[in-house]
Design a protein around this motif. Sequence first.
Motif, PDB file in Angstrom:
ATOM      1  N   GLU A 234      83.183 -35.121 -53.110  1.00 50.37           N
ATOM      2  CA  GLU A 234      83.126 -35.096 -54.574  1.00 50.37           C
ATOM      3  C   GLU A 234      81.840 -34.435 -55.055  1.00 50.37           C
ATOM      4  N   ARG A 235      80.789 -34.523 -54.254  1.00 54.52           N
ATOM      5  CA  ARG A 235      79.501 -33.951 -54.626  1.00 54.52           C
ATOM      6  C   ARG A 235      78.992 -33.096 -53.470  1.00 54.52           C
ATOM      7  N   GLY A 236      78.064 -32.199 -53.788  1.00 54.62           N
ATOM      8  CA  GLY A 236      77.503 -31.353 -52.746  1.00 54.62           C
ATOM      9  C   GLY A 236      78.517 -30.410 -52.133  1.00 54.62           C
ATOM     10  N   ILE A 237      79.375 -29.859 -52.969  1.00 53.41           N
ATOM     11  CA  ILE A 237      80.465 -29.005 -52.506  1.00 53.41           C
ATOM     12  C   ILE A 237      79.949 -27.627 -52.124  1.00 53.41           C
ATOM     13  N   VAL A 238      80.479 -27.097 -51.027  1.00 50.12           N
ATOM     14  CA  VAL A 238      80.218 -25.715 -50.631  1.00 50.12           C
ATOM     15  C   VAL A 238      81.423 -24.879 -51.065  1.00 50.12           C
ATOM     16  N   ALA A 239      81.170 -23.912 -51.936  1.00 48.93           N
ATOM     17  CA  ALA A 239      82.239 -23.069 -52.475  1.00 48.93           C
ATOM     18  C   ALA A 239      82.108 -21.658 -51.944  1.00 48.93           C
ATOM     19  N   VAL A 240      83.242 -21.013 -51.738  1.00 48.77           N
ATOM     20  CA  VAL A 240      83.253 -19.606 -51.357  1.00 48.77           C
ATOM     21  C   VAL A 240      84.023 -18.855 -52.435  1.00 48.77           C
TER      22      VAL A 240
END
Length: 270
Positions: free
Chosen positions: A168-174
Amino acid sequence: MSLPTAHLPPHLSLLAALADAALKAGEVILRIRAEGLTVNAKADQSPVTAADLAAEELLRGELARILPGVPVIAEEAVSQGKGEAPSRTFLLVDPLDGTREFVGSSGEFTVNIGLVENGVPTHGIVLGPAVGKLYAGAVTGTASAAFAAGPVADPSSWSPIHCRPMPERGIVAVASRSHPDPGTEALLAELDIAERISCGSALKFGLVAEGRADIYPRLGTVCEWDVAAGHALVRAAGGSVRRPDGTPLPYGRTAESYRVTGFVARGAAT
């Protein structure tokens, strides 16, 4: 090459054959790239090169041998008005995904092969020939497997990969390196993003599938052959690819010219 597939279950044997076809196309692409490029524009003003056309021609021949009678919906044929009609089982092929990266300095372009059965991608190959990355994934019945490998078509040497649980937090997005769009930016702005990775072509699906990224949203318009291989790969690795509203992503939509008006690839559900 002779593939050691006799001892493999059917879904891995098919993956090996599809990977071999992609690797052959990758060799053609790299050879033409080394010889020098002439870039032309298609009717929609997107770029096309001799490598796109040669890779697609090779793949058509290989896929006709591997899966005889299965329709092949390939980007360049469709752009020329020569696309085959999809059936319950058909292939979606992008012979060179990321042409802008291909004609530029980046090696982030791919060969994408996706097999769709009853509306759902079940087998996917994403090959990055210039970066030596091969992703392969299959979901058949109760069996599923996803792999990352070097440029070899032997599953016995492939390394299994898995999506990581979606936080839910600290997401790694590409996100796309060459095709940013306002919808994607707005979606990412709503999330607690710890890191953002920019990458070209279908390699972004691979980052989600191997657990290096949690989410890959694309709210701009793409085509089914851009998505099907990566969709199968992420599914096989335990993740999902859906429309932005959460509904299933449809395939084989000839009336819409195979357009996909946005999707979100995510890691494994918690």
